[in-house]
Design a protein around this motif. Structure first.
Motif, PDB file in Angstrom:
ATOM      1  N   GLY A  44       0.600  -1.128   0.042  1.00  0.00           N
ATOM      2  CA  GLY A  44      -0.196  -0.014   0.047  1.00  0.00           C
ATOM      3  C   GLY A  44       0.825   1.356  -0.121  1.00  0.00           C
ATOM      4  N   ARG A  45       1.984   1.308   0.329  1.00  0.00           N
ATOM      5  CA  ARG A  45       3.065   2.558   0.466  1.00  0.00           C
ATOM      6  C   ARG A  45       3.156   2.740  -0.896  1.00  0.00           C
ATOM      7  NH1 ARG A  45       8.333   1.268   3.464  1.00  0.00           N
ATOM      8  NH2 ARG A  45       8.826   3.191   2.434  1.00  0.00           N
ATOM      9  N   LYS A  46       3.482   3.837  -1.314  1.00  0.00           N
ATOM     10  CA  LYS A  46       3.820   4.233  -2.789  1.00  0.00           C
ATOM     11  C   LYS A  46       5.224   4.929  -2.842  1.00  0.00           C
ATOM     12  CE  LYS A  46      -0.898   5.204  -4.386  1.00  0.00           C
ATOM     13  NZ  LYS A  46      -1.784   6.184  -4.854  1.00  0.00           N
ATOM     14  N   LEU A  47       6.221   4.137  -3.752  1.00  0.00           N
ATOM     15  CA  LEU A  47       7.469   4.630  -4.127  1.00  0.00           C
ATOM     16  C   LEU A  47       7.542   5.060  -5.680  1.00  0.00           C
ATOM     17  CD1 LEU A  47       9.049   1.573  -2.257  1.00  0.00           C
ATOM     18  CD2 LEU A  47       8.891   3.898  -1.245  1.00  0.00           C
ATOM     19  N   VAL A  49       9.325   5.391  -8.988  1.00  0.00           N
ATOM     20  CA  VAL A  49      10.379   4.628  -9.995  1.00  0.00           C
ATOM     21  C   VAL A  49       9.991   5.145 -11.256  1.00  0.00           C
ATOM     22  CG1 VAL A  49       8.967   2.674 -10.090  1.00  0.00           C
ATOM     23  CG2 VAL A  49      11.242   2.382 -10.538  1.00  0.00           C
ATOM     24  N   ARG A  50      11.089   5.463 -11.923  1.00  0.00           N
ATOM     25  CA  ARG A  50      10.963   6.219 -13.153  1.00  0.00           C
ATOM     26  C   ARG A  50      10.157   7.460 -13.277  1.00  0.00           C
ATOM     27  NH1 ARG A  50       9.960   1.200 -17.096  1.00  0.00           N
ATOM     28  NH2 ARG A  50       8.031   0.874 -16.099  1.00  0.00           N
ATOM     29  N   GLY A  51       9.921   8.115 -12.199  1.00  0.00           N
ATOM     30  CA  GLY A  51       9.398   9.214 -12.117  1.00  0.00           C
ATOM     31  C   GLY A  51       8.035   9.094 -11.876  1.00  0.00           C
ATOM     32  N   GLU A  52       7.467   7.911 -11.644  1.00  0.00           N
ATOM     33  CA  GLU A  52       5.937   7.484 -11.269  1.00  0.00           C
ATOM     34  C   GLU A  52       5.746   6.998  -9.867  1.00  0.00           C
ATOM     35  OE1 GLU A  52       4.213   4.905 -14.327  1.00  0.00           O
ATOM     36  OE2 GLU A  52       5.295   6.181 -15.875  1.00  0.00           O
ATOM     37  N   GLU A  53       4.885   7.352  -9.209  1.00  0.00           N
ATOM     38  CA  GLU A  53       4.636   6.997  -7.785  1.00  0.00           C
ATOM     39  C   GLU A  53       3.729   5.553  -8.249  1.00  0.00           C
ATOM     40  OE1 GLU A  53       4.716   8.351  -4.460  1.00  0.00           O
ATOM     41  OE2 GLU A  53       6.061   9.401  -5.747  1.00  0.00           O
ATOM     42  N   THR A  54       4.516   4.520  -7.603  1.00  0.00           N
ATOM     43  CA  THR A  54       3.938   3.122  -7.704  1.00  0.00           C
ATOM     44  C   THR A  54       3.585   2.508  -6.425  1.00  0.00           C
ATOM     45  OG1 THR A  54       5.501   3.126  -9.547  1.00  0.00           O
ATOM     46  CG2 THR A  54       4.809   1.161  -8.826  1.00  0.00           C
ATOM     47  N   GLU A  55       2.606   1.871  -6.484  1.00  0.00           N
ATOM     48  CA  GLU A  55       1.893   1.212  -5.081  1.00  0.00           C
ATOM     49  C   GLU A  55       2.610   0.065  -4.884  1.00  0.00           C
ATOM     50  OE1 GLU A  55      -2.320   1.936  -4.337  1.00  0.00           O
ATOM     51  OE2 GLU A  55      -2.223  -0.166  -3.179  1.00  0.00           O
ATOM     52  N   VAL A  56       3.017  -0.291  -3.655  1.00  0.00           N
ATOM     53  CA  VAL A  56       3.812  -1.507  -3.363  1.00  0.00           C
ATOM     54  C   VAL A  56       2.667  -2.445  -3.140  1.00  0.00           C
ATOM     55  CG1 VAL A  56       5.282  -2.701  -1.742  1.00  0.00           C
ATOM     56  CG2 VAL A  56       5.748  -0.226  -2.494  1.00  0.00           C
ATOM     57  N   VAL A  57       2.933  -3.756  -3.671  1.00  0.00           N
ATOM     58  CA  VAL A  57       2.131  -4.812  -3.459  1.00  0.00           C
ATOM     59  C   VAL A  57       2.637  -5.884  -2.557  1.00  0.00           C
ATOM     60  CG1 VAL A  57       0.801  -4.518  -5.685  1.00  0.00           C
ATOM     61  CG2 VAL A  57       2.550  -6.219  -5.614  1.00  0.00           C
ATOM     62  N   ALA A  58       1.628  -6.650  -1.626  1.00  0.00           N
ATOM     63  CA  ALA A  58       2.255  -7.581  -0.843  1.00  0.00           C
ATOM     64  C   ALA A  58       2.646  -8.990  -1.695  1.00  0.00           C
ATOM     65  CB  ALA A  58       1.086  -8.090   0.088  1.00  0.00           C
ATOM     66  N   LEU A  59       3.908  -9.595  -1.129  1.00  0.00           N
ATOM     67  CA  LEU A  59       4.364 -10.648  -1.757  1.00  0.00           C
ATOM     68  C   LEU A  59       3.237 -11.931  -1.875  1.00  0.00           C
ATOM     69  CD1 LEU A  59       6.776 -12.286  -2.964  1.00  0.00           C
ATOM     70  CD2 LEU A  59       7.593 -12.511  -0.902  1.00  0.00           C
TER      71      LEU A  59
END
Lengths: 368, 368
Positions: A44-47, A49-59
């Motif tokens: 759910g965190r957003k990081l 990458v390549r200038g875009e906010e991307t939501e982290v998904v659970a493994l």
């Protein structure tokens, strides 16, 4: 339409993951979708990458479905469990952990040294070496190609960030305790001042050095010391190489240094060693003793290459060189080398990989 | 009446001098008069030795007259000038500097290793080795006596106090700058923060290690690296011993550490090495990897012996041992070794030395 390969970054929220996202944003963009994967806690965190906010998904198995290349930047036990799952789903796994490094069916790759090895991966997994091995191998591999390596005696000066973000915080807290004091002059005074929480280390690191890293193996050796030997033998294809290493933690945040005594089959000269090192990929020769030029961690941190200085021919052995090398343990020592391997795989499987997957071929590139 | 020998401590006000006065106050008292000598700038100060306030006198020919043993704890150039003057006046000089270490007419002595050498001193001068040599030699000398030493590969982790009190103050100031910051994570950030005054060092030492100590010699070697080789050969009487060393300063106040790879003529075992080290004078074996016991500078500082841990047999060489040793560079590495030599001389020349001098024999004990 041809699509670029899809990438999953597993462990995107860790210390190495953070550097990986920087690298992916800076390098030539060979990737289609980039999926960020981490533990359930970080989902759910957003990081960026390549200038875009991307939501982290659970493994999860789902998170590893539809991926061409999966970068695993996670602890050994997480890789051991999940990397084979990703490979079974057709991804080529590039694993930064120790879980598969010595598996005979998993290539162990330093792209500047054994790039060809990446193509033979019966398990669909390619491993990246330990950060200490990586600090040394671009330089030692280049010298081996010319002189023929026979023996290494290595002493490390290892930074704390390889032990994780908590280890960095611990060293910084210890430094705040000792700064502005007269500590370090009496037996045990630093130990008493910093208290009992030593984190992953066996002794305080502020105003100290600690000759231990890894777990205990037979004969008093540490797992990391024997790991350097095993990994170097495997990468260079020298199963009988003699290697003795002593690993020591030092109060440096990031960038491992190594003092290397390398004995070769053939006579060496500093001049020829300089020529080789100055023209080897991934290596910077910084060695002018008259000008006082040699690498130190404080200057090397944050850079990509292995820096080499203090190149000397052993006074009593015309076949041996002594060197001092520095390499950023989070960049070349972890994220960068894994990224380079992943990019080599992307180049191999080509821009159409995404389409083939989209067509549901069921053939992972790893099965090629 | 028999009088005990008279001692002069030349350089009593320096960092090594301060430790010497402690040692003279703690050891069995073999001395008659103790005269404290220093530069003109320090003359008139009062320092405590053996519980008595003693006034420091300026270095001069007079100050060296009527002395049986003169301890020189001063820079090379001061020893080079004044030690022969003291010897000509009949004193046995024990010199802690590098000025005479490689003079073939000056014995270089580690009392635990070559005590006999102290008696043959044609110039009336006995030299004490460099602090790095001293950190290693009690242990390496004991192993040599059993196994027969053939080769050493050494990496140092050298404390700053060997470079003087200003060097200690500099490191403490640098630590105060970096503590409580995020410095050490970006290229050059520590260097920019600590400023241009690097003291005797070629780079910042806070959050860093610096692979240089000494002056530049041929082939890119430093004077200290070649000094370890020359001194070890001389002390052990092994003119052909192969030695390669890389010397690195680390952010530790006091106590040098060394990673030592030692190859012997005969097969070694860790068990036998442990037995030897556990029973050798001046050595403490502290080596229980299962308990996490090994020496670090923070625990060794302020103690007399050489501490040895991490004793391992090389994985690929049944004649080689790898060790980690720590020794306080101001005690055994300087003041203590010089005091031990001086005490051996006092024992040799006997309690009547003061009387003989008092009778104006003109025969210095050094001429014996």
């Amino acid at each position: 339409m041809t699509r670029k390969p899809a990438l999953a970054v597993v462990g995107a929220t860790g210390a190495v993951g953070a550097v990986m996202l920087q690298i992916l944003s800076q390098h030539a963009d060979v990737w289609g979708d980039i999926r960020l994967v981490a533990s359930r806690r970080s989902a759910g965190r957003k990081l960026a990458v390549r200038g875009e906010e991307t939501e982290v998904v659970a493994l999860s198995e789902d998170a590893l479905t539809g991926v061409d290349v999966a970068l695993f930047l996670v602890p050994d036990e997480v890789s051991a469990r999940w990397a084979p799952i990703a490979a079974a789903k057709g991804a080529v796994v590039v694993d930064n952990s120790a879980a598969f490094r010595m598996d005979p069916e998993v290539p162990l790759v330093v792209p500047e040294v054994n790039p060809h090895a990446v193509r033979v991966r019966p398990r669909g997994i390619v491993a990246s070496p330990h950060c200490t091995t990586l600090a040394m191998l671009p330089a030692v591999g280049a010298l081996h190609a010319e002189f023929g390596l026979r023996e290494l005696v290595v002493s490390s000066y290892q930074a704390v960030s390889g032990a994780g973000r908590d280890a960095v915080a611990l060293l910084r807290a210890q430094l705040s305790v000792v700064a502005g004091t007269e500590l370090g002059a009496g037996p045990g005074d630093v130990r008493r001042a910093v208290g009992d929480d030593l984190g992953p280390f066996a002794a305080p690191l502020a105003l100290n050095v600690v000759p231990w890293s890894g777990t205990l193996e037979e004969g008093g050796w540490s797992s990391e010391e024997l790991g350097l030997r095993a990994e170097t033998r495997k990468i260079l294809g020298l199963p009988g190489l003699r290697v003795a290493a002593t690993f020591v933690r030092v109060p440096v945040i990031t960038t491992h240094s190594l003092a290397v005594h390398a004995r070769f089959e053939n006579e060496v000269t500093v001049e020829r060693a300089h020529e080789i090192l100055a023209t080897s990929p991934g290596v910077v020769l910084y060695d002018d003793p008259e000008a006082g030029d040699f690498p130190t961690p404080a200057d090397v941190v944050g850079t990509d290459p292995t820096w080499v200085g203090r190149v000397r021919r052993a006074p009593d052995d015309e076949c041996a060189l002594d060197l001092f090398v520095c390499g950023d343990n989070l960049r070349k020592g972890a994220a960068l080398n894994s990224a380079q391997i992943a990019e080599a795989v992307a180049l191999e499987i080509g821009p159409g990989a995404g389409d083939r997957r989209g067509l549901g071929s069921g053939q992972g590139p790893g099965s090629a």
